[in-house]
Design an enzyme around this catalytic site. Sequence first.
Site: not given
Length: 526
Positions: A117, A148, A226
């Site tokens: 992402h 992911d 992230s």
Amino acid sequence: MKVFAQCGVPAVGLSFLVSLLLSLAMPSLAAEDKKVTEASPVETTLATDEVDEVGFPVAKSPIDLTNTEADEMAQSIVKIYTTAEKNSTLAPWNSDSESMIGTGFVIKGNRILTNAHVVESNTFIELQRDGKPDRYEAEVVAISHEADLALLKVKDESFFKKGKFLELGELPRVHQEISVYGFPTGGDTLSVTKGIVSRIEYLEYAHSGLASQAIQIDAAINPGNSGGPALAGNKVVGVAMQVAANGEENIGYMIPPSIINHFLKDLEDGRYDGFPEFAVVTEQLVNPALRSKHNLSKEQTGVLITKVCAGATPEQYLKVGDIITKIDHEPVENNGTVLFQPSKYIDFNYRVDQHQLNDTLHLDIIRDGKPLTVQLPLDRAVTSVYSHDTKPRYFIYGGYVFTPTQLADTCQHRKDYDKNEFKDKTENVSIVKVLAASSNVGYHDLAMRVQLINGQTFNDFRQFYKLMKQVKTPYITLEDLDGYQVVIDRQAAEEEHVELLKRYNMESSQSPDLDDLEAELAKAKP
């Protein structure tokens, strides 16, 4: 997604004053005390060869950024700047760009590992080391939206002259202390937060909507974190990916080593295949009456198969009513879990996720009271619930904006599948917006799923487009499942077509994937 930043202030009180007084009388004690209490970038614990009560080694100290080796490793954690294309569902002919920030780190083979992402729909990617002004252009070489995870390569090989790659470690244990590294919003330098592994569960990944093994930690994971590594000792034991869905403070989730290793192994042949699908629905066998009905002894445990997806490979090997007692020779408990660490259990689908596509899954089952073994081919990959890295597909006719959507549930019992007149359907088509015009008055606020065109069904978006373009009757009638009708005056719609394009600044009334059909239909005209 709501997140909370971690904050805290160190306490200084009476103990500091006592230590100061003691130092005047005992300099050697004060020196030892200073070694323990002196502030450092990362608070450490002493390395040890001791083991805990279940046989795991006691956690070693996280990276100390004050030494040369650790500094080299820190140089391998990078800030990622992504420029991505942003599309609108309600105006699919338009696009914009947005900037995103994330974290990544160097792994073996001069590759950068991060979250999918972080680089989704990218048009330009740059990397930057902590404290360095230089940015390096990068590109995606592999991506798994299901897990992911993404791999990047740097175009300038000089990037790898500094730092070192980070090694992947083993799955951490519950209550183990780890350090999470990243570049959260609010600053430009590398940030380190410490946390404790609080749970290891099978839960939904926000990016894909699919469930898999995940590590829960009580450390803050904020936007920008992230893709950052979580380290125990000097090895990566997880990749930061998301925060708690309800915004609970200081609860973050990481992708575990098992999923990371699966992704990397999958890519060894130069192609990403994905994670295998287990096209079966099961029920727990905790209820005594349910167990008694199936004549199970106290020693027999497992899960009951309640649905086998029609048309999928498991239909050739499994039946409704079968009881799965073991998966890959591991006992399945009555609540549908298997052992993955001493005294720790997780959903049995975890065992499926450990396999590569086209592997064979070994199942022990009970069928009609008799034990059987099944070697199940895993020949179909699971796909993300959401669409990723794809431009919007659309078609505009008479001001109605049509777009395709995925089917909600493709797993059906055989008897339902056989009598389903729409079983060959692979996509739904919906009206997502109506561009106001005189020919569609009364429908300006409409949104509906189209089931029929002049009484005809269609299986996908391309077939829908062809049917719409081939209508010769004065009116086009669209119906949903409940029989609600939208009637389009074909002549009026076509007369307003050019004006609509100008009014809403559209270069085309359809997405490029339909251009070949437009050319095909044009050739077919008499």
